[in-house]
Design an enzyme around this catalytic site. Structure first.
Site, PDB file in Angstrom:
ATOM      1  N   TYR A  53      97.352   7.736 -18.045  1.00  0.00           N
ATOM      2  CA  TYR A  53      96.355   6.934 -17.321  1.00  0.00           C
ATOM      3  C   TYR A  53      96.273   7.426 -15.891  1.00  0.00           C
ATOM      4  O   TYR A  53      97.294   7.629 -15.241  1.00  0.00           O
ATOM      5  CB  TYR A  53      96.728   5.443 -17.326  1.00  0.00           C
ATOM      6  CG  TYR A  53      95.662   4.618 -18.015  1.00  0.00           C
ATOM      7  CD1 TYR A  53      94.407   4.464 -17.414  1.00  0.00           C
ATOM      8  CD2 TYR A  53      95.877   4.045 -19.253  1.00  0.00           C
ATOM      9  CE1 TYR A  53      93.403   3.752 -18.049  1.00  0.00           C
ATOM     10  CE2 TYR A  53      94.877   3.328 -19.895  1.00  0.00           C
ATOM     11  CZ  TYR A  53      93.636   3.182 -19.277  1.00  0.00           C
ATOM     12  OH  TYR A  53      92.646   2.491 -19.910  1.00  0.00           O
ATOM     13  N   GLU A  55      93.475   6.366 -13.377  1.00  0.00           N
ATOM     14  CA  GLU A  55      92.330   5.799 -12.645  1.00  0.00           C
ATOM     15  C   GLU A  55      92.391   6.221 -11.186  1.00  0.00           C
ATOM     16  O   GLU A  55      93.461   6.212 -10.565  1.00  0.00           O
ATOM     17  CB  GLU A  55      92.359   4.273 -12.737  1.00  0.00           C
ATOM     18  CG  GLU A  55      91.822   3.758 -14.058  1.00  0.00           C
ATOM     19  CD  GLU A  55      91.887   2.235 -14.174  1.00  0.00           C
ATOM     20  OE1 GLU A  55      92.393   1.583 -13.242  1.00  0.00           O
ATOM     21  OE2 GLU A  55      91.428   1.722 -15.192  1.00  0.00           O
ATOM     22  N   ASP A 199      68.813  16.704 -14.708  1.00  0.00           N
ATOM     23  CA  ASP A 199      69.707  16.526 -15.856  1.00  0.00           C
ATOM     24  C   ASP A 199      69.654  17.820 -16.655  1.00  0.00           C
ATOM     25  O   ASP A 199      68.722  18.061 -17.411  1.00  0.00           O
ATOM     26  CB  ASP A 199      69.218  15.329 -16.688  1.00  0.00           C
ATOM     27  CG  ASP A 199      70.056  15.111 -17.936  1.00  0.00           C
ATOM     28  OD1 ASP A 199      70.921  15.957 -18.238  1.00  0.00           O
ATOM     29  OD2 ASP A 199      69.831  14.089 -18.613  1.00  0.00           O
ATOM     30  N   THR A 225      75.894  17.544 -19.515  1.00  0.00           N
ATOM     31  CA  THR A 225      76.946  17.455 -20.520  1.00  0.00           C
ATOM     32  C   THR A 225      77.730  18.757 -20.432  1.00  0.00           C
ATOM     33  O   THR A 225      77.255  19.743 -19.874  1.00  0.00           O
ATOM     34  CB  THR A 225      76.383  17.340 -21.952  1.00  0.00           C
ATOM     35  OG1 THR A 225      75.580  18.494 -22.208  1.00  0.00           O
ATOM     36  CG2 THR A 225      75.529  16.088 -22.123  1.00  0.00           C
ATOM     37  N   LYS A 228      77.115  21.271 -24.677  1.00  0.00           N
ATOM     38  CA  LYS A 228      75.953  21.928 -25.293  1.00  0.00           C
ATOM     39  C   LYS A 228      76.035  23.429 -24.993  1.00  0.00           C
ATOM     40  O   LYS A 228      77.000  24.059 -25.423  1.00  0.00           O
ATOM     41  CB  LYS A 228      74.679  21.244 -24.813  1.00  0.00           C
ATOM     42  CG  LYS A 228      74.628  19.767 -25.285  1.00  0.00           C
ATOM     43  CD  LYS A 228      73.378  19.017 -24.875  1.00  0.00           C
ATOM     44  CE  LYS A 228      73.474  17.553 -25.307  1.00  0.00           C
ATOM     45  NZ  LYS A 228      72.335  16.756 -24.826  1.00  0.00           N
ATOM     46  N   ARG A 234      83.291  17.735 -25.570  1.00  0.00           N
ATOM     47  CA  ARG A 234      82.313  16.653 -25.484  1.00  0.00           C
ATOM     48  C   ARG A 234      82.570  15.864 -24.202  1.00  0.00           C
ATOM     49  O   ARG A 234      83.635  15.262 -24.035  1.00  0.00           O
ATOM     50  CB  ARG A 234      82.492  15.749 -26.715  1.00  0.00           C
ATOM     51  CG  ARG A 234      81.366  14.827 -27.041  1.00  0.00           C
ATOM     52  CD  ARG A 234      81.338  14.548 -28.517  1.00  0.00           C
ATOM     53  NE  ARG A 234      80.748  15.689 -29.177  1.00  0.00           N
ATOM     54  CZ  ARG A 234      79.429  15.904 -29.257  1.00  0.00           C
ATOM     55  NH1 ARG A 234      78.583  15.042 -28.770  1.00  0.00           N
ATOM     56  NH2 ARG A 234      78.974  16.977 -29.863  1.00  0.00           N
TER      57      ARG A 234
HETATM   58  C1  LIG Z   1      72.176  15.389 -24.674  1.00  0.00           C
HETATM   59  C2  LIG Z   1      71.525  14.847 -23.456  1.00  0.00           C
HETATM   60  C3  LIG Z   1      72.044  13.721 -22.793  1.00  0.00           C
HETATM   61  C4  LIG Z   1      73.088  12.814 -23.393  1.00  0.00           C
HETATM   62  O1  LIG Z   1      74.308  13.305 -23.594  1.00  0.00           O
HETATM   63  P1  LIG Z   1      75.356  12.485 -24.492  1.00  0.00           P
HETATM   64  O2  LIG Z   1      76.617  13.196 -24.217  1.00  0.00           O
HETATM   65  O3  LIG Z   1      74.861  12.592 -25.887  1.00  0.00           O
HETATM   66  O4  LIG Z   1      75.369  11.065 -24.007  1.00  0.00           O
HETATM   67  C5  LIG Z   1      71.458  13.343 -21.598  1.00  0.00           C
HETATM   68  N1  LIG Z   1      70.414  14.020 -21.092  1.00  0.00           N
HETATM   69  C6  LIG Z   1      69.859  15.079 -21.719  1.00  0.00           C
HETATM   70  C7  LIG Z   1      68.692  15.776 -21.102  1.00  0.00           C
HETATM   71  C8  LIG Z   1      70.391  15.517 -22.930  1.00  0.00           C
HETATM   72  O5  LIG Z   1      69.812  16.532 -23.570  1.00  0.00           O
END
Ligand SMILES: *Cc1c(COP(=O)(O)O)cnc(C)c1O
Length: 410
Positions: A53, A55, A199, A225, A228, A234
């Site tokens: 932990y 935090e 994003d 993220t 990807k 993840r």
């Molecule tokens: C995949 C994605 C997310 C969300 O990610 P998670 O890890 O699935 O919550 C947010 N924004 C965009 C543009 C994405 O493609």
């Protein structure tokens, strides 16, 4: 992978995991948001760091025994800063959507107006869709892609921004194949006094691999993220200008989250280390070459591609002039061992559960070492499957490609 303890102790979970590993080995993964991590990333994820932990932030924890966790988190931050030329990085965000929630929380109050891309035009649920917290808590107004070209119409974005005066403009998308005009977004935001939020969940690996433009030096705040195109565990992270560092960190903890997932932070550090290597540049380049080859081959076979091609890792195929919908195409391709995801197309007349398109992506296949030659063959297999050619024969051909290109795990 070796799961000997799990096998002994819990047959049910073991069997499910093993079968999933077989599925991943025997299928061609074209889901644009998926990828394969390295064994080193996987080992970090499966480490004893899950027991801790911590935090708080490095040097300022609410628990003892965190000296080594601090080292790991600082490594992840240092590498991320270098990868994206970021002034400040928070690596504790648990996933993309929670990261976006933290960004809104850091910069906005409920009810504030935000400008984002419409979901069926390539946006993400967390960019203001009514069923998502973002659409419920904030007043989202949306821009679209040009119905003729499939490209974002920046003059329209400017026009809507001037009229609506949003407090934040969101750019960066889930199903948009083209380079994004980050500077132009910034100019528009400056003109109307809005924060800029990028994003880059989908394209982070292509940006880290220097194949696409980087919004981090331009925008106020950027989320991504890590699982990807970036090929990490993840999870997610938030990057921002130094002047916003305190509000961003406080929005993540204690604002949104409790303890960080330290084993995932370690895996992020490993993945960022991989992405800093020269061969990751080659990887990112090949991901795009493969997507462009896929798009070209499908066009030659008479398919419509949204925006007419791609600048990144994904291809949105418009099936509205074919005798098959996105959902049926997804199911049919799954039968031959090709994984894709159904996708809306801009101004889709069909509902999201059974939209008019499919979204294909090349990050995972490229991680297996596939190049244009295999992609060409793949386009052929997709076309034959969608035209109801013999399923068993196609499936066998898919298996043969899979046998030749192994997953990057051992
Ligand atoms: C995949 C994605 C997310 C969300 O990610 P998670 O890890 O699935 O919550 C947010 N924004 C965009 C543009 C994405 O493609």
């Amino acid at each position: 992978m070796d799961y000997k303890n799990l096998e002994k102790q819990d047959k049910e979970v073991f069997v499910a995991i093993q079968k999933e590993e077989e599925r991943q080995k025997n299928e061609l993964e074209l889901i644009a948001s998926e990828n394969y991590v390295s064994s080193a990333v996987m080992e970090a994820m499966a480490s004893v760091l899950t027991n801790k932990y911590s935090e708080g932030y490095p040097g300022k924890r609410y628990y003892g025994g965190n000296a080594l966790i601090d080292d790991v988190e600082e490594l992840a931050i240092k590498r991320a800063k270098k990868l994206f030329q970021a002034e400040h990085v928070n690596v504790q965000a648990l996933s993309g959507s929670p990261a976006n929630a933290a960004v809104y929380f850091a910069f906005l109050r409920p009810g504030d107006k935000v400008l984002g891309l419409k979901l069926d035009h390539g946006g993400h649920l967390s960019h203001g869709h009514p069923v998502n917290f973002s659409g419920m808590l904030y007043d989202f107004v949306q821009y679209e892609v040009d119905p003729e070209t499939g490209f974002i119409d920046m003059d329209k974005v400017a026009e809507i921004a001037r009229k609506e005066k949003p407090k934040m403009i969101v750019a960066g998308f889930s199903a948009y194949s083209r380079e994004i005009e980050w500077e132009r977004f910034k100019e528009i935001a400056d003109e109307v006094g809005a924060y800029t939020f990028a994003d880059i969940a989908h394209t982070a690996g292509l940006i880290a691999g220097k194949q696409m433009k980087n919004p981090v030096p331009i925008f106020d705040v950027v989320s991504t993220t890590t699982h990807k195109t970036l090929r990490g565990p993840r999870g997610a992270m938030i990057m921002c200008k130094e002047k916003f560092s305190k509000q961003v960190d406080r929005a993540v903890f204690p604002g949104m989250q409790g303890g960080p997932h330290d084993h995932i932070t370690a895996a992020k550090a490993v993945a960022f280390g991989e992405a800093l290597q020269d061969d990751f540049v080659e990887y990112a380049k090949q991901v795009i070459l493969n997507a462009q080859e896929l798009s070209k081959c499908l066009i030659e076979k008479g398919y419509q591609i949204v925006s007419g091609g791609t600048d990144n890792h994904l291809v949105v195929v418009d099936l509205s002039d074919k005798n098959i919908g996105g959902k049926d195409a997804e199911v049919l391709l799954e039968k031959v061992g090709i994984s894709v995801s159904r996708s809306t197309i801009p101004n889709d007349l069909k509902p999201p559960m059974n939209p008019s398109g499919i979204r294909l992506g090349t990050p995972a296949l490229t991680s297996r070492g596939m190049k244009e030659k295999e992609i060409k063959k793949l386009a052929d297999l997709i076309d034959r499957a969608l035209n109801n050619d013999n399923i068993d024969i196609i499936k066998k051909e898919v298996r043969e490609i899979c046998k030749e290109f192994l997953l990057p795990i051992n």
